[in-house]
Write a protein that holds these residues in place. Structure first.
Motif, PDB file in Angstrom:
ATOM      1  N   GLY A 164     -14.824  -5.094  -5.604  1.00  0.00           N
ATOM      2  CA  GLY A 164     -15.123  -5.848  -6.828  1.00  0.00           C
ATOM      3  C   GLY A 164     -14.253  -7.085  -6.993  1.00  0.00           C
ATOM      4  N   LEU A 165     -13.205  -7.208  -6.187  1.00  0.00           N
ATOM      5  CA  LEU A 165     -12.280  -8.344  -6.317  1.00  0.00           C
ATOM      6  C   LEU A 165     -12.533  -9.450  -5.295  1.00  0.00           C
ATOM      7  CD1 LEU A 165      -8.707  -6.823  -6.830  1.00  0.00           C
ATOM      8  CD2 LEU A 165     -10.077  -8.072  -8.494  1.00  0.00           C
ATOM      9  N   VAL A 166     -13.117  -9.060  -4.139  1.00  0.00           N
ATOM     10  CA  VAL A 166     -13.342 -10.038  -3.063  1.00  0.00           C
ATOM     11  C   VAL A 166     -14.830 -10.330  -3.022  1.00  0.00           C
ATOM     12  CG1 VAL A 166     -13.060 -10.525  -0.604  1.00  0.00           C
ATOM     13  CG2 VAL A 166     -11.441  -9.000  -1.760  1.00  0.00           C
ATOM     14  N   HIS A 167     -15.209 -11.587  -3.151  1.00  0.00           N
ATOM     15  CA  HIS A 167     -16.650 -11.830  -3.179  1.00  0.00           C
ATOM     16  C   HIS A 167     -17.240 -11.863  -1.772  1.00  0.00           C
ATOM     17  CE1 HIS A 167     -16.230 -16.050  -2.297  1.00  0.00           C
ATOM     18  NE2 HIS A 167     -15.433 -16.211  -3.316  1.00  0.00           N
ATOM     19  N   PRO A 168     -18.551 -11.648  -1.606  1.00  0.00           N
ATOM     20  CA  PRO A 168     -19.147 -11.516  -0.283  1.00  0.00           C
ATOM     21  C   PRO A 168     -18.737 -12.671   0.642  1.00  0.00           C
ATOM     22  CG  PRO A 168     -20.747 -10.968  -1.955  1.00  0.00           C
ATOM     23  CD  PRO A 168     -19.535 -11.470  -2.688  1.00  0.00           C
ATOM     24  N   GLY A 169     -18.328 -12.317   1.866  1.00  0.00           N
ATOM     25  CA  GLY A 169     -17.868 -13.316   2.817  1.00  0.00           C
ATOM     26  C   GLY A 169     -16.373 -13.606   2.703  1.00  0.00           C
ATOM     27  N   GLY A 170     -15.749 -13.154   1.604  1.00  0.00           N
ATOM     28  CA  GLY A 170     -14.315 -13.368   1.399  1.00  0.00           C
ATOM     29  C   GLY A 170     -13.480 -12.397   2.228  1.00  0.00           C
ATOM     30  N   TRP A 171     -12.163 -12.539   2.124  1.00  0.00           N
ATOM     31  CA  TRP A 171     -11.258 -11.825   3.036  1.00  0.00           C
ATOM     32  C   TRP A 171     -10.197 -11.020   2.305  1.00  0.00           C
ATOM     33  CZ3 TRP A 171     -11.935 -11.635   8.255  1.00  0.00           C
ATOM     34  CH2 TRP A 171     -12.876 -12.528   8.792  1.00  0.00           C
ATOM     35  N   LEU A 172      -9.749  -9.966   3.017  1.00  0.00           N
ATOM     36  CA  LEU A 172      -8.667  -9.113   2.550  1.00  0.00           C
ATOM     37  C   LEU A 172      -7.641  -9.014   3.676  1.00  0.00           C
ATOM     38  CD1 LEU A 172      -7.425  -6.804   0.748  1.00  0.00           C
ATOM     39  CD2 LEU A 172      -8.993  -5.243   1.937  1.00  0.00           C
ATOM     40  N   VAL A 173      -6.362  -9.259   3.340  1.00  0.00           N
ATOM     41  CA  VAL A 173      -5.276  -9.087   4.313  1.00  0.00           C
ATOM     42  C   VAL A 173      -4.376  -7.970   3.805  1.00  0.00           C
ATOM     43  CG1 VAL A 173      -3.224 -10.157   5.347  1.00  0.00           C
ATOM     44  CG2 VAL A 173      -5.306 -11.525   5.010  1.00  0.00           C
ATOM     45  N   ILE A 174      -4.204  -6.941   4.618  1.00  0.00           N
ATOM     46  CA  ILE A 174      -3.290  -5.844   4.262  1.00  0.00           C
ATOM     47  C   ILE A 174      -2.190  -5.797   5.320  1.00  0.00           C
ATOM     48  CG2 ILE A 174      -3.033  -3.350   3.953  1.00  0.00           C
ATOM     49  CD1 ILE A 174      -5.863  -3.198   2.971  1.00  0.00           C
ATOM     50  N   THR A 175      -0.931  -5.854   4.863  1.00  0.00           N
ATOM     51  CA  THR A 175       0.164  -5.655   5.816  1.00  0.00           C
ATOM     52  C   THR A 175       1.020  -4.502   5.308  1.00  0.00           C
ATOM     53  OG1 THR A 175       2.059  -6.906   4.939  1.00  0.00           O
ATOM     54  CG2 THR A 175       0.282  -8.191   5.916  1.00  0.00           C
ATOM     55  N   SER A 176       1.551  -3.736   6.252  1.00  0.00           N
ATOM     56  CA  SER A 176       2.455  -2.651   5.851  1.00  0.00           C
ATOM     57  C   SER A 176       3.143  -2.056   7.064  1.00  0.00           C
ATOM     58  CB  SER A 176       1.668  -1.545   5.131  1.00  0.00           C
ATOM     59  OG  SER A 176       2.523  -0.456   4.828  1.00  0.00           O
ATOM     60  N   PRO A 177       4.413  -1.662   6.907  1.00  0.00           N
ATOM     61  CA  PRO A 177       5.060  -0.867   7.962  1.00  0.00           C
ATOM     62  C   PRO A 177       4.728   0.620   7.814  1.00  0.00           C
ATOM     63  CG  PRO A 177       6.649  -1.368   6.241  1.00  0.00           C
ATOM     64  CD  PRO A 177       5.336  -1.989   5.806  1.00  0.00           C
ATOM     65  N   TYR A 178       3.889   0.962   6.832  1.00  0.00           N
ATOM     66  CA  TYR A 178       3.454   2.356   6.590  1.00  0.00           C
ATOM     67  C   TYR A 178       4.655   3.290   6.422  1.00  0.00           C
ATOM     68  CZ  TYR A 178      -0.793   0.270   8.694  1.00  0.00           C
ATOM     69  OH  TYR A 178      -1.865  -0.538   9.005  1.00  0.00           O
ATOM     70  N   THR A 179       5.594   2.849   5.590  1.00  0.00           N
ATOM     71  CA  THR A 179       6.765   3.696   5.293  1.00  0.00           C
ATOM     72  C   THR A 179       6.422   4.588   4.106  1.00  0.00           C
ATOM     73  OG1 THR A 179       8.157   1.839   6.002  1.00  0.00           O
ATOM     74  CG2 THR A 179       9.261   3.648   4.875  1.00  0.00           C
ATOM     75  N   ILE A 201       0.813  -1.220   0.000  1.00  0.00           N
ATOM     76  CA  ILE A 201       0.000   0.000   0.000  1.00  0.00           C
ATOM     77  C   ILE A 201       0.851   1.277   0.000  1.00  0.00           C
ATOM     78  CG2 ILE A 201      -0.345   0.144   2.544  1.00  0.00           C
ATOM     79  CD1 ILE A 201      -3.194   0.568   0.100  1.00  0.00           C
ATOM     80  N   ASP A 202       1.988   1.244   0.726  1.00  0.00           N
ATOM     81  CA  ASP A 202       2.833   2.447   0.795  1.00  0.00           C
ATOM     82  C   ASP A 202       3.860   2.510  -0.332  1.00  0.00           C
ATOM     83  OD1 ASP A 202       4.368   0.374   1.677  1.00  0.00           O
ATOM     84  OD2 ASP A 202       4.995   1.292   3.568  1.00  0.00           O
ATOM     85  N   ARG A 203       3.667   1.682  -1.357  1.00  0.00           N
ATOM     86  CA  ARG A 203       4.510   1.759  -2.549  1.00  0.00           C
ATOM     87  C   ARG A 203       3.688   2.139  -3.783  1.00  0.00           C
ATOM     88  NH1 ARG A 203       7.265   2.653   0.526  1.00  0.00           N
ATOM     89  NH2 ARG A 203       9.202   1.757   1.278  1.00  0.00           N
ATOM     90  N   LEU A 204       2.422   2.481  -3.578  1.00  0.00           N
ATOM     91  CA  LEU A 204       1.536   2.768  -4.710  1.00  0.00           C
ATOM     92  C   LEU A 204       1.419   4.273  -4.952  1.00  0.00           C
ATOM     93  CD1 LEU A 204      -1.381   0.255  -3.973  1.00  0.00           C
ATOM     94  CD2 LEU A 204       0.496   0.019  -5.643  1.00  0.00           C
ATOM     95  N   PRO A 205       1.300   4.681  -6.214  1.00  0.00           N
ATOM     96  CA  PRO A 205       1.116   6.103  -6.502  1.00  0.00           C
ATOM     97  C   PRO A 205      -0.268   6.604  -6.090  1.00  0.00           C
ATOM     98  CG  PRO A 205       1.117   4.806  -8.535  1.00  0.00           C
ATOM     99  CD  PRO A 205       1.496   3.874  -7.434  1.00  0.00           C
ATOM    100  N   ASP A 206      -1.261   5.693  -6.057  1.00  0.00           N
ATOM    101  CA  ASP A 206      -2.619   6.115  -5.696  1.00  0.00           C
ATOM    102  C   ASP A 206      -3.297   4.999  -4.879  1.00  0.00           C
ATOM    103  OD1 ASP A 206      -5.128   7.178  -5.478  1.00  0.00           O
ATOM    104  OD2 ASP A 206      -5.344   7.658  -7.618  1.00  0.00           O
ATOM    105  N   PRO A 207      -2.925   4.900  -3.583  1.00  0.00           N
ATOM    106  CA  PRO A 207      -3.454   3.796  -2.761  1.00  0.00           C
ATOM    107  C   PRO A 207      -4.979   3.760  -2.712  1.00  0.00           C
ATOM    108  CG  PRO A 207      -1.773   5.033  -1.560  1.00  0.00           C
ATOM    109  CD  PRO A 207      -2.020   5.778  -2.825  1.00  0.00           C
TER     110      PRO A 207
END
Ligand SMILES: C[S@@+](CC[C@H](N)C(=O)[O-])C[C@H]1O[C@@H](n2cnc3c(N)ncnc32)[C@H](O)[C@@H]1O
Length: 247
Positions: free
Chosen positions: A170-185, A155-161
């Motif tokens: 639109g990518l995760v279907h209902p009931g599905g999961w998202l994992v985000i990790t970052s040191p927020y640099t 996320i902290d390497r993207l030009p437009d997070p």
């Protein structure tokens, strides 16, 4: 450092070691410093145990780099897509899938290098993984949906997070999961300052704001990781892992 860093020989060697090196290869000198090795594998195993996965058909490793997280996801899912912007990284991930090993030269000190043989663990499979080049801020419309999307230290390497986050429902279907990790640099060479999600309240609050329309926050925990620069110098960082369920 800029996005072209991820196309360089230095980055390829550093990330192959980060993803596939044993703790002894990454940190030969001080056993007590090795607990933070093996981040891509720990990221998947430590997250997945908290998820109530109703289906295990498809997973997406967004910003997969040289691919270790995708191989770990392939232990749990029928089909895994690893996607990264770096053509070099995608080639190396695919090479690892084909050859199940690689030899790297990583800095030792000064002009000296250590040559190391890296190997995929014997119990991971590769035939259910596809690696592809793509832009997390401009994903194609025909990717389909996934039971799990992992964004590890992306996320902290993207030009437009925010643009990337807006695509996730639109990518995760209902009931599905998202994992985000970052040191927020957050760094301006990757993300213009007005696009940083942190904006005074902290990045987790920014994530919550952008994800609220489609996801419910589930759990947050810390996961340290160690990236070797040379034999006696490392980046030791603490990623924040947040787990989100698609409503
Ligand atoms: C800090 S690395 C993390 C890689 C990997 N997930 C890990 O945990 O080791 C950031 C990764 O994001 C990739 N990346 C940067 N911008 C991207 C974009 N717009 N779309 C997809 N991947 C991107 C880089 O090529 C790099 O592999």
């Amino acid at each position: 450092m800029s996005s072209s860093f991820y196309e360089s020989d230095d980055a390829v060697a550093q990330y192959l070691l980060f993803h596939y090196g044993t703790p002894e290869q990454i940190c030969p000198l001080l056993p007590e410093a090795r607990a933070a090795c093996g981040f891509p594998a720990r990221c998947v195993s430590e997250s997945i145990k908290h998820l109530d996965l109703r289906q295990r058909n498809r997973a997406l490793d967004l910003g997969c780099a040289v691919g270790r997280g995708s191989f770990e996801l392939a232990r749990y899912f029928d089909d895994v897509l690893g996607l990264d912007f770096s053509a070099r990284f995608v080639d190396e991930a695919e090479r690892m899938r084909r050859d199940r090993g690689a030899t790297v030269r990583v800095p030792r000190e000064g002009a000296s290098f250590d040559e190391m043989k890296l190997a995929l663990p014997e119990d991971v499979r590769g035939e259910n993984i596809r690696f592809t080049r793509g832009d997390a801020c401009d994903l194609s419309a025909d990717l389909g949906t996934f039971d799990l999307v992992v964004m590890a230290n992306l996320i902290d390497r993207l030009p437009d997070p925010a643009k990337c986050l807006a695509r996730l429902p639109g990518l995760v279907h209902p009931g599905g999961w998202l994992v985000i990790t970052s040191p927020y640099t957050w760094l301006e060479e990757y993300t213009p300052r007005d696009k940083w999600l942190e904006q005074g309240a902290g990045t987790l609050a920014g994530l919550r704001k952008h994800l609220a329309p489609g996801f419910t926050g589930h759990k947050v925990f810390d996961l340290p990781f160690l990236i070797r620069e040379h034999r006696r110098k490392f980046q030791w960082s603490i990623a924040e892992v947040s787990l989100w369920q698609r409503r």
